[in-house]
Design a protein around this motif. Structure first.
Motif, mmCIF file in Angstrom:
data_model
loop_
_atom_site.group_PDB
_atom_site.id
_atom_site.type_symbol
_atom_site.label_atom_id
_atom_site.label_comp_id
_atom_site.label_asym_id
_atom_site.label_seq_id
_atom_site.Cartn_x
_atom_site.Cartn_y
_atom_site.Cartn_z
ATOM 1 N N SER A 287 78.235 40.428 36.915
ATOM 2 C CA SER A 287 77.805 41.574 37.700
ATOM 3 C C SER A 287 77.735 42.812 36.823
ATOM 4 O O SER A 287 78.409 42.902 35.795
ATOM 5 N N ARG B 21 83.327 49.318 47.916
ATOM 6 C CA ARG B 21 82.497 48.247 47.351
ATOM 7 C C ARG B 21 83.101 46.859 47.552
ATOM 8 O O ARG B 21 82.414 45.856 47.363
ATOM 9 N N THR B 22 84.358 46.796 47.923
ATOM 10 C CA THR B 22 84.982 45.494 48.212
ATOM 11 C C THR B 22 85.257 45.332 49.708
ATOM 12 O O THR B 22 85.884 44.357 50.108
ATOM 13 N N THR C 210 84.343 45.096 53.910
ATOM 14 C CA THR C 210 83.380 44.429 54.785
ATOM 15 C C THR C 210 82.697 45.453 55.701
ATOM 16 O O THR C 210 83.172 46.577 55.861
ATOM 17 N N ARG C 211 81.610 45.039 56.299
ATOM 18 C CA ARG C 211 80.870 45.892 57.227
ATOM 19 C C ARG C 211 81.773 46.352 58.366
ATOM 20 O O ARG C 211 81.751 47.533 58.756
ATOM 21 N N ALA D 121 78.224 53.783 48.006
ATOM 22 C CA ALA D 121 78.798 52.494 47.606
ATOM 23 C C ALA D 121 77.717 51.483 47.255
ATOM 24 O O ALA D 121 77.905 50.616 46.395
ATOM 25 N N GLN D 122 76.584 51.542 47.934
ATOM 26 C CA GLN D 122 75.398 50.741 47.597
ATOM 27 C C GLN D 122 75.656 49.234 47.609
ATOM 28 O O GLN D 122 75.246 48.498 46.712
ATOM 29 N N THR D 123 76.376 48.776 48.637
ATOM 30 C CA THR D 123 76.544 47.339 48.854
ATOM 31 C C THR D 123 75.831 46.969 50.146
ATOM 32 O O THR D 123 75.510 47.828 50.979
ATOM 33 N N SER D 124 75.605 45.695 50.346
ATOM 34 C CA SER D 124 74.947 45.239 51.583
ATOM 35 C C SER D 124 75.796 45.581 52.795
ATOM 36 O O SER D 124 75.268 45.996 53.843
ATOM 37 N N ASP D 125 77.106 45.423 52.682
ATOM 38 C CA ASP D 125 77.987 45.719 53.813
ATOM 39 C C ASP D 125 77.984 47.210 54.144
ATOM 40 O O ASP D 125 77.962 47.591 55.326
ATOM 41 N N SER D 126 78.020 48.050 53.114
ATOM 42 C CA SER D 126 78.037 49.497 53.375
ATOM 43 C C SER D 126 76.709 49.958 53.974
ATOM 44 O O SER D 126 76.681 50.812 54.862
ATOM 45 N N ASN E 287 68.295 49.174 45.622
ATOM 46 C CA ASN E 287 67.670 47.859 45.643
ATOM 47 C C ASN E 287 66.602 47.795 46.727
ATOM 48 O O ASN E 287 66.409 48.733 47.499
#
Length: 894
Positions: free
Chosen positions: A199, A337-338, A340-341, A366-371, A404
């Motif tokens: 990553s 970033r770690t 969950t939604r 945070a730019q994660t799918s969950d965030s 993304n």
């Protein structure tokens, strides 16, 4: 990573004759047991190479190596067994003494009994022509422990002849170069070529980016035809491009030495290696030699909600001017970033309205799918009760460090829905443009969502029927900078009315020089010289600036110079100072301008003595051998002394890369009727308007309006409080770099740099008929924090280095005009506040059992406030009309 220190390169008659003559790799003798010593160590420092300033540890062991099987049909097909014994862990820095985290602890307590047993279980290595064919070990062993054995096993892969090839080892599939000498073989691995799944992400703009460099050199020492030692050194270094004190280095070494040989087990007979492996132990499984990823488990770690409770007090509105708020913001992003939604939604729904905007900044950054899922579920764009939160979310999207396709797709979907606020709808489209540019910069122009967004912007601009929609799509295109959008921009620049024409021209101004072709400049020349229609001064001067900043031809420069003297009074003065600024600051066009000025028709007193108050000026904020920060201020007035445009820009340069850090433009028009003045040519029918537009870190924001129309102007003049209007306010993740590294020793390393700021840009325009005076004010307040860290983890011991810098500062620009007489008096002032600079360094070593060593250092200094010259004419006039400004303020009357 080093190769096997040992290994008898057999030169006996049955297996080849000499190192020079051997065409493949290492070859072991039959029926011999090779006894070796092995160590791998890691050091972290800031690149200064001083052992006493480093942190790290060493893992050492004895190693037994034996040849189990050789293919009867070919000597270069071998199966060897490698076993680590007597494993020990210790400090590299022996000066640690009583502070050593390993003092009084034996290996089973440091590594843990089950891990130590796994580490000392043998592995099998199938070599063909010196290259690893398969790596065999036991399934379900801890990944971190397995990686240490992979690191040792990879040392046995080599070749004895010079050449370049690709090899697969613990580092991945890498390009390697061998240099064969009489007494040694050197193996150089190009780590940047290694293909391995890890990553990581980085900021695309190099000004905000991080430069990293990695090297790997392994030396095989040969004596009397034997490989007697293997020495390997791998380094990984990083530094932040714009702040080189944020830097760190990892030095990883391996050493394998042959101590002795003795009688060993006899070769196993057979032609199939699979049968041999099954006979040795049927539990062996073929596993990848490439290092596998693992995450150390956090014991007794706080939940996301608990982290937020300790963070939120620093993100109260009253604390946002402090760097501590930014530090807390950056740290909380890592926890998000770690998460969950569901965890993120829980804290969003429970927070109050004062801190919620800052939480939205963090969740979006945070730019994660969950965030992303959480924040899109939380915000209701059909409701007008959360306009501020929607705007903060959208701007955080625009500043995203590594957006993304999923984020862009989400915004496109929202744009196609309904909105409670048209301002938010416009902002969504503007930010879509910013995301398109960033994705294209990362080679994502062909992504489906990007293609759809392009069609949405260009198609919307072509079909727009309302002026508001045209402006919206132009702002989106100003962010996206699509090459295919240039013809549309030229069309609107030349044929559009007033604000539309000006916006299209300023959009063209942002394109790279390679896109400003001769055809583009033909249109810009027609606009400036008004060959087809009359244009406003703001449009004409912008067109001239584009021409002069993009490789102007001799005739283009000459025609612009010849026009000075034939223009409206204040435009004359503006164009004159623009040319003088190009010469004074040695801009690229300066050579061509000097050529033209050799002609008396272009360079004479009549032309260069025009009076007025408009000006253009560029200067340095800071300048070092590797970077520079510049500011530019241009102010254009109407002939009656009322501000038409104030444009303040700040650019950052590192090498050949640049970043448009900020631009604040205040524009006004149609105010001449207030003082019974005559409008300039082409501006007779303009509506009364004043507003502000901003670019922040290369992202065009949605403009804000002070007033629009005469009635709006009068109502706001009567009810004016003098309070500035905020253009942008919030927490921004500005620098975001993360690398996960597989060291060839088997250890896992991480290099991270995060930088954020709390920013508040506001502006105001005051107008007094009684005093016949106007004043514009732009104020920027910033708190900045940047943190760099490197860590190396073996799962049972972790070492790290953290470096951080923080500061708080402000920049204010004030322009005051008295238009009771002509030439009217203008006083411009710009100053930067003094800034405290704090630097921190933390080094640590920590066992998984909790015992640790920490060293902290802190350095503080004060950066004095700066004075920035804005113009040099009649500088004493400010002192006559106004009281003297503070010493840290630069001012001048024209």
């Amino acid at each position: 990573m080093i190769l096997l220190a040992v290994l008898f390169l057999c030169f006996i008659s049955s297996y080849s004759a000499s190192v020079k003559g051997h065409t493949t790799g290492l070859s072991l003798n039959n029926d011999r047991l090779y006894k070796l010593t092995y160590s791998t160590e890691v050091l972290l420092d800031r690149g200064k190479g001083k052992l006493q300033d480093s942190v790290g540890y060493r893992i050492s062991s004895n190693v037994d190596v034996v040849l189990l099987w050789r293919n009867p049909d070919g000597d270069d097909d071998q199966l060897i067994q490698i076993t680590m014994k007597d494993v020990n862990v210790e400090n590299v820095n022996q000066q640690r003494g009583e502070k050593s985290i390993f003092k009084g602890k034996n290996p089973p307590k440091i590594i843990r009994k089950e891990n130590l047993e796994a580490l000392q279980r043998p592995v099998l290595l199938h070599l063909i022509h010196g290259k690893v064919k398969e790596f065999y070990s036991y399934a379900n062993e801890p990944v971190a422990i397995e990686n240490l054995k992979r690191g040792l096993a990879s040392l046995f892969q080599m070749q004895l002849s010079s050449g370049t090839t690709n090899e697969v080892d613990i580092s991945g599939d890498c390009k390697v170069t061998y240099q064969a000498h009489q007494d040694k073989v050197i193996k150089i691995k190009a780590l940047d070529s290694c293909k391995i799944e890890r990553s990581g992400f980085t900021t695309s703009n190099q000004v905000l980016g991080v430069t990293s460099k990695a090297t790997s050199v392994t030396t095989y020492k040969i004596e009397d035809s034997f490989v007697i030692a293997v020495l390997a050194e791998e380094t990984h270094a990083f530094r932040m491009n714009s702040l080189q004190t944020i830097a760190g280095k990892i030095i990883s070494k391996q050493k394998l030495e042959l101590k002795t040989t003795e009688a060993g087990p006899r070769l196993m007979s057979g032609k199939q290696v699979a049968a041999i492996i099954k006979a040795v132990d049927s539990e062996y499984k073929a596993l990848p030699i490439v290092g596998q990823d693992f995450q150390s488990k956090c014991k007794r770690c706080p939940s996301l909600s608990e982290h937020w409770q300790s963070t939120r007090k620093h993100l109260q509105p009253d604390n946002l001017s402090k760097a501590e708020a930014v530090r807390s913001f950056l740290a909380f992003i890592q926890h998000l970033r770690t998460a969950t939604r569901e965890e993120i939604l829980q804290i969003l729904k429970a927070e109050n309205k004062e801190v919620l905007p800052q939480l939205v900044d963090a969740v979006t950054s945070a730019q994660t799918s969950d965030s992303l899922d959480a924040i899109l579920d939380f915000l209701d764009f059909k409701s007008d009760s959360s306009i501020i939160l929607q705007e903060r979310f959208l701007y955080a999207c625009g500043f995203a460090s590594h957006p993304n396709e999923e984020l862009l797709r989400g915004l496109i979907s929202k744009f196609k829905g309904s909105f409670a606020s048209n301002d938010i709808r416009e902002t969504v489209m503007i930010i879509i443009g910013a995301l398109v540019k960033k994705l294209c910069q990362n080679e994502g122009c062909k992504l489906k969502a990007v293609v759809e967004a392009k069609k949405l912007i260009l198609g919307g601009l072509e079909r727009a029927e309302k002026k508001e929609d045209t402006m919206m799509y132009l702002l989106a295109l100003k962010n996206a900078l699509l090459p295919e959008g240039i013809p549309l921009l030229l069309k609107f620049a030349e044929a559009g009315e007033g604000p539309v024409s000006h916006l299209a021209t300023t959009a063209l101004q942002r394109y790279d020089v390679s896109f400003i072709t001769d055809e583009v400049k033909k249109t810009l020349n027609r606009i400036y010289h008004q060959n087809r229609k009359v244009h406003e001064k703001t449009v004409r001067t912008t067109a001239a600036a584009i021409i002069l900043n993009n490789n102007p031809s001799y005739i283009e420069v000459k025609n612009i110079l010849l026009s000075i003297g034939e223009l409206p009074k204040e435009m004359n003065k503006y164009m004159l100072t623009l040319v003088q600024d190009i010469l004074r600051f040695e801009m690229p066009a300066s050579k061509m301008v000097r050529r033209v000025l050799k002609e008396m028709v272009a360079h004479n007193y009549d032309r260069f003595s025009k009076s007025g108050s408009s000006s253009a000026y560029t200067g340095y904020i800071e300048r070092t051998p590797h970077s520079a920060s510049t500011y530019s201020l241009d102010i254009l007035y109407s002939g009656s002394g009322i501000l038409r445009r104030s444009n303040l820009n700040i650019f950052q340069y590192v090498g050949k890369a640049h970043l448009h850090s900020s631009q604040v433009v205040i524009e006004a028009q149609g105010l001449e009727a207030l003082i019974a003045a005559t409008p300039d040519e082409g501006e007779e029918n303009l509506d009364s308007y004043a507003g502000m537009s901003a670019i922040l870190f290369d992202v065009q924001l949605r403009p804000v309006t002070f007033f629009n129309g005469y009635s709006d102007l009068m109502s706001k003049m009567l009810s004016a409080s003098g309070d500035p209007i905020s253009v942008v306010k919030g927490l921004i993740l500005l620098i975001d770099h993360s690398q996960e590294l597989q060291l060839q020793s088997g250890l896992k390393a991480n290099m991270d740099v995060q930088g954020g700021l709390a920013i508040d840009i506001s502006g105001a325009m005051e107008f007094s008929l009684w005093y016949r005076e106007s004043k514009t004010r732009v104020k920027t307040r910033v708190a900045l924090a940047i943190t760099g860290s490197i860590t190396v983890d073996s799962s049972f011991v972790k070492t790290g280095l953290e470096i951080s810098t923080e500061t708080e500062t402000g920049l204010e620009f004030i322009s005051t005009v008295q238009f009771s007489q002509y030439p009217f008096l203008v006083c411009m002032q710009m100053d930067k506040d003094g800034a405290p600079l704090r630097q921190f360094e933390t080094k640590y070593e920590r066992l998984s059992t909790g015992r640790g060593y920490v060293s902290r250092r802190r350095k503080e200094s004060l950066i004095a406030g700066s004075e920035f010259p804005l113009h040099q004419e009649n500088s004493e006039m400010c002192k006559v009309v106004f009281a003297p400004e503070p010493a840290s303020t630069s001012s001048g009357w024209f």
